[in-house]
Design a protein around this motif. Structure first.
Motif, short mmCIF file in Angstrom:
data_model
loop_
_atom_site.label_atom_id
_atom_site.label_comp_id
_atom_site.label_asym_id
_atom_site.label_seq_id
_atom_site.Cartn_x
_atom_site.Cartn_y
_atom_site.Cartn_z
N PHE A 224 45.12 125.19 -107.28
CA PHE A 224 44.13 124.91 -106.24
C PHE A 224 43.63 123.47 -106.34
N ILE A 225 43.28 123.06 -107.57
CA ILE A 225 42.79 121.69 -107.76
C ILE A 225 43.89 120.69 -107.42
N ARG A 226 45.13 121.02 -107.73
CA ARG A 226 46.24 120.12 -107.41
C ARG A 226 46.34 119.89 -105.90
N ARG A 227 46.21 120.96 -105.12
CA ARG A 227 46.31 120.82 -103.67
C ARG A 227 45.13 120.04 -103.10
N VAL A 228 43.95 120.24 -103.68
CA VAL A 228 42.78 119.47 -103.24
C VAL A 228 43.00 117.98 -103.50
N LEU A 229 43.53 117.66 -104.69
CA LEU A 229 43.78 116.25 -105.01
C LEU A 229 44.82 115.63 -104.07
N VAL A 230 45.82 116.41 -103.69
CA VAL A 230 46.82 115.90 -102.75
C VAL A 230 46.18 115.59 -101.40
N CYS A 231 45.27 116.46 -100.95
CA CYS A 231 44.56 116.21 -99.69
C CYS A 231 43.76 114.92 -99.75
N PHE A 232 43.05 114.71 -100.85
CA PHE A 232 42.24 113.50 -100.96
C PHE A 232 43.10 112.26 -101.15
N ALA A 233 44.26 112.42 -101.80
CA ALA A 233 45.18 111.28 -101.90
C ALA A 233 45.67 110.87 -100.52
N ALA A 234 45.98 111.87 -99.68
CA ALA A 234 46.39 111.57 -98.31
C ALA A 234 45.26 110.91 -97.53
N ALA A 235 44.03 111.38 -97.74
CA ALA A 235 42.88 110.78 -97.05
C ALA A 235 42.69 109.32 -97.47
N ASN A 236 42.99 109.02 -98.74
CA ASN A 236 42.81 107.66 -99.24
C ASN A 236 43.71 106.65 -98.54
N VAL A 237 44.83 107.12 -98.00
CA VAL A 237 45.70 106.20 -97.26
C VAL A 237 44.93 105.52 -96.14
N PHE A 238 44.02 106.26 -95.52
CA PHE A 238 43.29 105.74 -94.37
C PHE A 238 41.89 105.24 -94.73
N THR A 239 41.23 105.87 -95.69
CA THR A 239 39.87 105.45 -96.03
C THR A 239 39.86 104.12 -96.80
N THR A 240 40.74 103.96 -97.78
CA THR A 240 40.73 102.74 -98.58
C THR A 240 41.22 101.52 -97.80
N ALA A 241 41.81 101.75 -96.64
CA ALA A 241 42.24 100.62 -95.82
C ALA A 241 41.06 99.80 -95.31
N VAL A 242 39.83 100.32 -95.43
CA VAL A 242 38.67 99.54 -94.96
C VAL A 242 38.55 98.22 -95.71
N TYR A 243 39.04 98.18 -96.95
CA TYR A 243 38.93 96.95 -97.73
C TYR A 243 39.83 95.84 -97.19
N VAL A 244 40.85 96.23 -96.42
CA VAL A 244 41.69 95.25 -95.73
C VAL A 244 41.20 95.05 -94.30
N VAL A 245 40.86 96.14 -93.63
CA VAL A 245 40.54 96.09 -92.20
C VAL A 245 39.22 95.37 -91.94
N MET A 246 38.20 95.64 -92.75
CA MET A 246 36.88 95.07 -92.46
C MET A 246 36.85 93.53 -92.55
N ALA A 349 42.66 111.25 -116.13
CA ALA A 349 43.59 110.12 -115.99
C ALA A 349 44.56 110.37 -114.85
N VAL A 350 45.10 111.59 -114.78
CA VAL A 350 46.05 111.89 -113.71
C VAL A 350 45.34 112.00 -112.36
N MET A 351 44.06 112.42 -112.36
CA MET A 351 43.29 112.45 -111.13
C MET A 351 43.15 111.04 -110.57
N GLN A 352 42.79 110.10 -111.43
CA GLN A 352 42.64 108.72 -110.99
C GLN A 352 43.97 108.18 -110.49
N ALA A 353 45.06 108.53 -111.18
CA ALA A 353 46.38 108.04 -110.77
C ALA A 353 46.81 108.64 -109.43
N LEU A 354 46.58 109.95 -109.26
CA LEU A 354 47.00 110.60 -108.03
C LEU A 354 46.20 110.10 -106.83
#
Length: 416
Positions: A224-246, A349-354
């Motif tokens: 369950f935690i693995r699938r949650v982390l995958v969802c947030f990793a996918a979300a990071n593709v778009f959320t962390t782009a603010v550091y380039v876009v802004m 450590a793997v959470m931060q990496a994922l």
């Protein structure tokens, strides 16, 4: 009688938190300052790609070094690891500052410095998260988590505000010098701190050594935690782009200076800070809260694309930051309680990496797109990309409840 905040009634945790604040503020200051320098001065006609490439380099260590970091955190005394990482970063930044003031630091060296500082931060952050049970009682874990996660927002307020302003007023050399001082002060604070509950959760001195498992096996046993982390990793593709876009939005749409970039960074940091301290009070299970926050973030990210202007951008960053803070405090507190103590060094450590694995891709892709698409279009792409992720997380929560998977009860403690 109202109790004092955790950082005041637990001096050991307070000093470690102050050290984390200094390191993350220094890292953020250098990143934001360097990106604005590349967008405004050094990037030329490829400023989007140049800034995206820099952010990609600055996020690679968290991904590439995950197995190494897990081993270091598991085998070494945590105080030594934390102080050592801060000291190495401080010395590296200090050497770069000396070369910069002497006029001997080429643009490519900014990428190298970013890589080194990111590598040190990739060691520092998961080690600190793993160390929380050694610093506080079990009843204070959620409060400690709130303070720990709020550090990123406070660092965004301080580092994000100062970085572009110092670049506009002086040079990158001044930014690197301030970062070096912050890292070295953090190393002194951590080195002078006693960990009162060292060994909490481990076997006793006469018992067997704690079991250490491979990173893949840890996640395999936590589906369950693995699938949650995958969802947030996918979300990071778009959320962390603010550091380039802004920064691109500031340059192309607002036609403004570094002070505007600083205001957007401050709004993002302030929102995250409020979210970190209010997230524990929101009703609902973590997955439901996270799904709603992702949907709100999607709307906020697309707002500057629909309504161009400084006010729309500030509101967008504040709302996005609040959602990030809420999601962080709810889910990290949940992981602290669900993940076995012996697996925590490897897990964090793997959470931060994922979660960080998509950041380099996001930075490079959105940076390259920034040379071909308008900044307003990039805002709309960010918002649209988060919609399916929010739906996927909502579906995951419903499926977990149907199967009676423990997804965590609503938090009743405030992160104070």
């Amino acid at each position: 009688m109202r109790r004092l905040p955790l950082v005041l009634r637990n001096p050991s945790f307070g000093r470690i938190w102050a050290g984390q604040l200094l390191t993350q503020a220094a890292s953020r200051m250098f990143q934001v300052g360097a990106v604005w320098w590349l967008v405004g001065r050094a990037g030329g006609g490829h400023r989007g790609l140049a800034s995206g490439l820099f952010l990609m380099v600055s996020t690679l260590p968290a991904v590439a070094l995950a197995p190494v970091v897990a081993g270091i955190v598991a085998r070494c005394a945590h105080r030594t690891v934390l102080a050592g990482a801060a000291a190495v970063a401080g010395v590296s930044a200090g050497m770069a500052a000396v070369l910069a003031y002497a006029g001997m630091l080429p643009m490519a060296a900014a990428y190298v410095v970013g890589l080194v500082l990111a590598a040190c931060q990739a060691v520092f952050d998961p080690c600190l998260t793993t160390s929380v049970p050694e610093l506080v009682e079990d009843a204070d874990i959620e409060s400690a988590t709130g303070f720990e996660l709020s550090t990123q927002s406070v660092a965004g307020l301080c580092g994000g505000l100062l970085g572009p302003l110092v670049v506009d007023a002086g040079s990158v050399a001044a930014v690197v010098a301030v970062c070096a001082a912050a890292y070295l002060l953090a190393a002194l604070l951590v080195g002078a701190t006693r960990f009162p509950r060292t060994g909490a959760g481990d076997a006793g001195a006469d018992g067997p050594p704690p079991r250490r498992r491979a990173l893949r096996q840890i996640l395999a046993d936590l589906p369950f935690i693995r699938r949650v982390l995958v969802c947030f990793a996918a979300a990071n593709v778009f959320t962390t782009a603010v550091y380039v876009v802004m920064p691109l939005y500031t340059r192309e749409v607002l036609h403004a200076t570094g002070s505007t970039v600083a205001s957007l960074e401050a709004a993002l940091g302030a929102g995250t800070l409020v979210g970190s301290f209010s997230g524990g009070r929101l009703p609902g299970r973590p997955v439901a809260v996270g799904s709603v926050c992702l949907a709100v973030m999607a709307t906020a990210l697309g707002l500057p694309g629909l309504f161009a202007g400084h006010a729309a951008a500030v509101v967008s960053m504040a709302v996005v930051g609040w959602c990030v803070g809420v999601i962080g405090v709810r889910f990290v507190a949940l992981f602290q309680r669900l993940v076995p103590a012996d697996d925590k060094p490897g897990f964090f450590a793997v959470m931060q990496a994922l979660l960080g694995a998509t950041f380099p891709v996001s930075s490079l892709v959105f940076g390259a797109l920034g040379d071909h698409l308008t900044a307003r279009t990039l805002c709309l792409v960010q918002g649209a990309g988060l919609v399916p992720v929010a739906l996927a997380l909502w579906w995951l929560g419903g499926r977990a409840e149907d199967r009676r998977v423990p997804v965590g009860q609503p938090s009743t403690g405030a992160a104070t």
